[in-house]
Design a protein around this motif. Structure first.
Motif, mmCIF file in Angstrom:
data_model
loop_
_atom_site.group_PDB
_atom_site.id
_atom_site.type_symbol
_atom_site.label_atom_id
_atom_site.label_comp_id
_atom_site.label_asym_id
_atom_site.label_seq_id
_atom_site.Cartn_x
_atom_site.Cartn_y
_atom_site.Cartn_z
ATOM 1 N N VAL A 163 24.332 -7.933 13.350
ATOM 2 C CA VAL A 163 25.284 -8.482 12.375
ATOM 3 C C VAL A 163 24.631 -8.584 11.004
ATOM 4 O O VAL A 163 25.202 -8.187 9.979
ATOM 5 C CB VAL A 163 25.808 -9.860 12.838
ATOM 6 C CG1 VAL A 163 26.603 -10.535 11.716
ATOM 7 C CG2 VAL A 163 26.686 -9.709 14.075
ATOM 8 N N PHE A 164 23.412 -9.129 10.961
ATOM 9 C CA PHE A 164 22.671 -9.222 9.696
ATOM 10 C C PHE A 164 22.462 -7.829 9.088
ATOM 11 O O PHE A 164 22.678 -7.626 7.879
ATOM 12 C CB PHE A 164 21.306 -9.877 9.923
ATOM 13 C CG PHE A 164 21.286 -11.366 9.729
ATOM 14 C CD1 PHE A 164 21.695 -11.929 8.528
ATOM 15 C CD2 PHE A 164 20.838 -12.206 10.734
ATOM 16 C CE1 PHE A 164 21.653 -13.305 8.341
ATOM 17 C CE2 PHE A 164 20.790 -13.582 10.559
ATOM 18 C CZ PHE A 164 21.207 -14.137 9.362
ATOM 19 N N LEU A 165 22.024 -6.882 9.890
ATOM 20 C CA LEU A 165 21.750 -5.537 9.379
ATOM 21 C C LEU A 165 22.993 -4.900 8.773
ATOM 22 O O LEU A 165 22.947 -4.342 7.671
ATOM 23 C CB LEU A 165 21.209 -4.646 10.501
ATOM 24 C CG LEU A 165 19.732 -4.807 10.870
ATOM 25 C CD1 LEU A 165 19.395 -3.967 12.088
ATOM 26 C CD2 LEU A 165 18.831 -4.413 9.697
ATOM 27 N N ASN A 182 20.050 -17.947 5.932
ATOM 28 C CA ASN A 182 20.241 -16.581 5.442
ATOM 29 C C ASN A 182 18.887 -15.880 5.319
ATOM 30 O O ASN A 182 18.056 -16.260 4.499
ATOM 31 C CB ASN A 182 20.951 -16.609 4.088
ATOM 32 C CG ASN A 182 21.316 -15.225 3.590
ATOM 33 O OD1 ASN A 182 21.155 -14.234 4.302
ATOM 34 N ND2 ASN A 182 21.813 -15.148 2.368
ATOM 35 N N GLN A 183 18.664 -14.874 6.134
ATOM 36 C CA GLN A 183 17.362 -14.203 6.198
ATOM 37 C C GLN A 183 16.865 -13.754 4.835
ATOM 38 O O GLN A 183 15.683 -13.895 4.510
ATOM 39 C CB GLN A 183 17.446 -13.004 7.151
ATOM 40 C CG GLN A 183 16.147 -12.237 7.318
ATOM 41 C CD GLN A 183 15.096 -13.032 8.062
ATOM 42 O OE1 GLN A 183 15.404 -13.830 8.933
ATOM 43 N NE2 GLN A 183 13.833 -12.834 7.717
ATOM 44 N N GLN A 184 17.746 -13.197 4.021
ATOM 45 C CA GLN A 184 17.357 -12.687 2.709
ATOM 46 C C GLN A 184 16.696 -13.769 1.862
ATOM 47 O O GLN A 184 15.734 -13.521 1.134
ATOM 48 C CB GLN A 184 18.589 -12.139 1.984
ATOM 49 C CG GLN A 184 18.306 -11.645 0.578
ATOM 50 C CD GLN A 184 19.461 -11.916 -0.378
ATOM 51 O OE1 GLN A 184 20.420 -12.596 -0.019
ATOM 52 N NE2 GLN A 184 19.383 -11.376 -1.575
ATOM 53 N N ASN A 209 13.690 -6.015 1.917
ATOM 54 C CA ASN A 209 12.575 -6.523 2.703
ATOM 55 C C ASN A 209 13.072 -7.240 3.957
ATOM 56 O O ASN A 209 12.520 -7.071 5.044
ATOM 57 C CB ASN A 209 11.718 -7.469 1.848
ATOM 58 C CG ASN A 209 10.384 -7.787 2.498
ATOM 59 O OD1 ASN A 209 10.262 -8.777 3.203
ATOM 60 N ND2 ASN A 209 9.388 -6.950 2.256
ATOM 61 N N SER A 210 14.155 -8.023 3.800
ATOM 62 C CA SER A 210 14.719 -8.716 4.952
ATOM 63 C C SER A 210 15.340 -7.724 5.933
ATOM 64 O O SER A 210 15.206 -7.874 7.151
ATOM 65 C CB SER A 210 15.779 -9.723 4.494
ATOM 66 O OG SER A 210 15.204 -10.705 3.667
#
Length: 546
Positions: free
Chosen positions: A122-124, A273-275, A362-363
């Motif tokens: 989902v993140f990707l 949020n990974q970013q 990067n994330s």
């Protein structure tokens, strides 16, 4: 020629200084490339967090929203401070204790591999399809207006490309998107997280200086050189309704939504949020991480000065000209700044764009290499192979983003589009992370199906069921209230599942980090001061008569 020269001078200065500071850093391992070797101190964390957030979707998009709705949109900046307090006191200690690199890793630790893989994908998809193209598009749009690239490049007429007549604005948009994309890809390809974080800090100082300059020159223009106090007085007398922190039911963020969707979107953004939070995962200690996060909160309190006020000034100066919301900020910068300062500000804006773009890349590379490459494609691969695969993947995503970005030109509002698309995955992922941390008996299947149900519900509302978007907003009073309903429903669903069919044994967070986990002794006092300041800012500009 002063504008291009000052632009080039600051850009080269930032790049050279970053190279000098980070040239000996280790970038071959996953910790080195993705987390800066877990060596980031609080000024670098704060500078990087701030600039990763402050790209042109904020500078252009939020000022565009202020052009339309006035001071009420400062909610996205001021309420973020509360989210940062929650991050510092609750989420960060748990994430750092786990010693993770990505949020999906935490979900694998708490639930299982299936939940990790789903959230990772989902993140990707979200970063590749939504975030990266949006950063490139908004960046290109802002630079084009700021630097008046149409006249600067001499591209003022349509040209025939591949047999089609292409307008000059479209040519400039595509060209600027690819320029930003190529520059960002090089930074991300050859530097690790610390390189990006140091560059962010340098550009962050420039961006704050430049942002305050815009507000200064804009208010002086309103007062015809009479000073900023007089300019603010003129602005308040001419547009009193636009300087109301509460807003009205017609604004994009009515006051009631601060406690539902706006709060949830801010909490996800700053806490899961990974970013964004990948910067905090690289902290050298919990205390340094907490200080960095809370310093970011203090700096966010200044956000309305350069992210909202210029949009209100632009409305005062240019509303009669019929410009669109998202062109307001670039037009204001071009009109109020001297040429040599315009070049400097464009340079720090490019730094802001590259920061958000690089953070996303990067994330994305971390999510791909750790969550997909290491888990599925090549489980026995070395760390060097993981980093190499990440760099190849990142270039592919960047190229795809460059081609997708100009297609966003049809959107009426950058910021509204961003919040709508973000909500689709923000809400279900945040619900799962919160329940995972607070309820030790909720099983993995409950979390997995909560993500599926949340995604299905929000995608159906926005895309798959005709008329559902408008009908549900009317029923709940606002889209953000509906998001609050979805979040609560998912939490209840998981807690109920945990009550009916709980885990065999309660989950316990195990320590997996090499860093010092001693909290900052002043974290709670600093958090209290920040919350008091948030309330004071709202109270100072509040009018409930709208």
């Amino acid at each position: 020629m002063t504008t291009p020269l000052s632009f080039l001078a600051f850009t080269l200065f930032a790049a050279f200084l970053t190279y000098i500071i980070t040239r000996r850093d280790e970038k071959g391992s996953s910790d080195g490339f993705f987390l800066g070797g877990r060596s980031l101190t609080f000024p670098v964390i704060a500078g990087s967090l701030l600039l990763t957030n402050l790209s042109t979707e904020q500078m252009v998009g939020l000022n565009g929203s202020a052009f339309k709705d006035g001071l009420a949109v400062m909610a996205w900046e001021v309420v973020a401070v509360i989210a940062l307090v929650v991050m510092a006191l609750f989420f960060l200690p748990r994430f750092l204790k786990a010693g993770i690199t990505t949020v999906p890793q935490f979900l694998e630790n708490r639930f299982n591999k299936s939940t990790q893989t789903l959230v990772n994908m989902v993140f990707l998809v979200a970063y590749a399809v939504i975030l990266i193209p949006l950063i490139l598009y908004s960046g290109a749009l802002g630079l084009s207006d700021m630097l008046d690239l149409k006249n600067l490049t001499g591209i003022t007429e349509s040209k025939i490309i591949f047999g089609n007549e292409v307008p000059p604005d479209t040519i400039i948009l595509w060209g600027t998107v690819f320029m930003i994309g190529i520059m960002g890809s090089l930074y991300s390809r050859f530097g690790g997280l610390k390189t990006l974080a140091v560059l962010d800090t340098i550009n962050g100082i420039g961006l704050l200086i430049g942002g305050f300059m815009i507000a200064w020159f804009a208010l002086n223009k309103v007062s015809d050189g009479g000073g900023i106090a007089e300019g603010f007085k003129v602005l308040k007398e001419a547009n009193p309704d636009r300087l109301n922190s509460i807003g009205t039911k017609q604004t994009s963020v009515p006051f009631g939504t601060l406690f539902t969707g706006v709060a949830l979107l801010n909490l996800f953004y700053w806490c899961t949020n990974q970013q964004i939070i990948q910067r905090t995962f690289g902290a050298s200690s919990l205390a340094e991480g907490q200080k960095g996060v809370l310093l970011t909160g203090l700096l966010k309190l200044l956000g309305p000065i350069y992210l909202v006020l210029p949009g209100i000034v632009a409305y005062h100066l240019f509303a009669k000209d019929g410009i669109s919301n998202d062109k307001a900020y670039g037009t204001l910068v071009r009109e109020v700044l001297p040429p040599h300062l315009t070049g400097f500000f464009a340079a720090v804006m490019v730094g802001a764009i590259l920061s958000s773009f690089n953070a996303a890349l990067n994330s994305t590379s971390a999510l791909f290499s750790i969550g997909l490459y290491h888990h599925v494609i090549n489980p026995k691969g070395s760390e060097q192979q993981m980093v190499k695969a990440a760099k190849v993947f990142v270039v592919s995503v960047a190229i795809a983003g460059m081609f997708a970005a100009p297609l966003l030109a049809s959107q009426p509002s950058i910021f509204a589009y961003l919040q709508k698309m973000n909500a689709i995955y923000f809400i279900p992922i945040f619900a799962v992370v919160v329940v995972g941390m607070l309820h030790s008996r909720v099983p993995a299947k409950a979390a997995f199906w909560a993500v599926v149900l949340g995604l299905a519900t929000l995608l159906s509302k926005y895309f798959f069921i005709p008329g559902a978007d408008e009908k549900l907003d009317e029923l709940f009073g606002h889209n953000f209230h509906f998001l609050g309903f979805v979040f609560v429903s998912l939490v209840v669903f998981m807690v109920a599942w945990g009550a009916i069919a709980p885990r065999a044994t309660p989950w316990k967070l195990e320590t997996g980090t090499p860093i010092d986990m001693t909290p900052w002794k002043n974290a709670k006092w600093a958090s209290l001061v920040l919350i008091i300041l948030v309330i004071a800012i709202y109270a100072s500009f509040a009018s409930f008569g709208g």
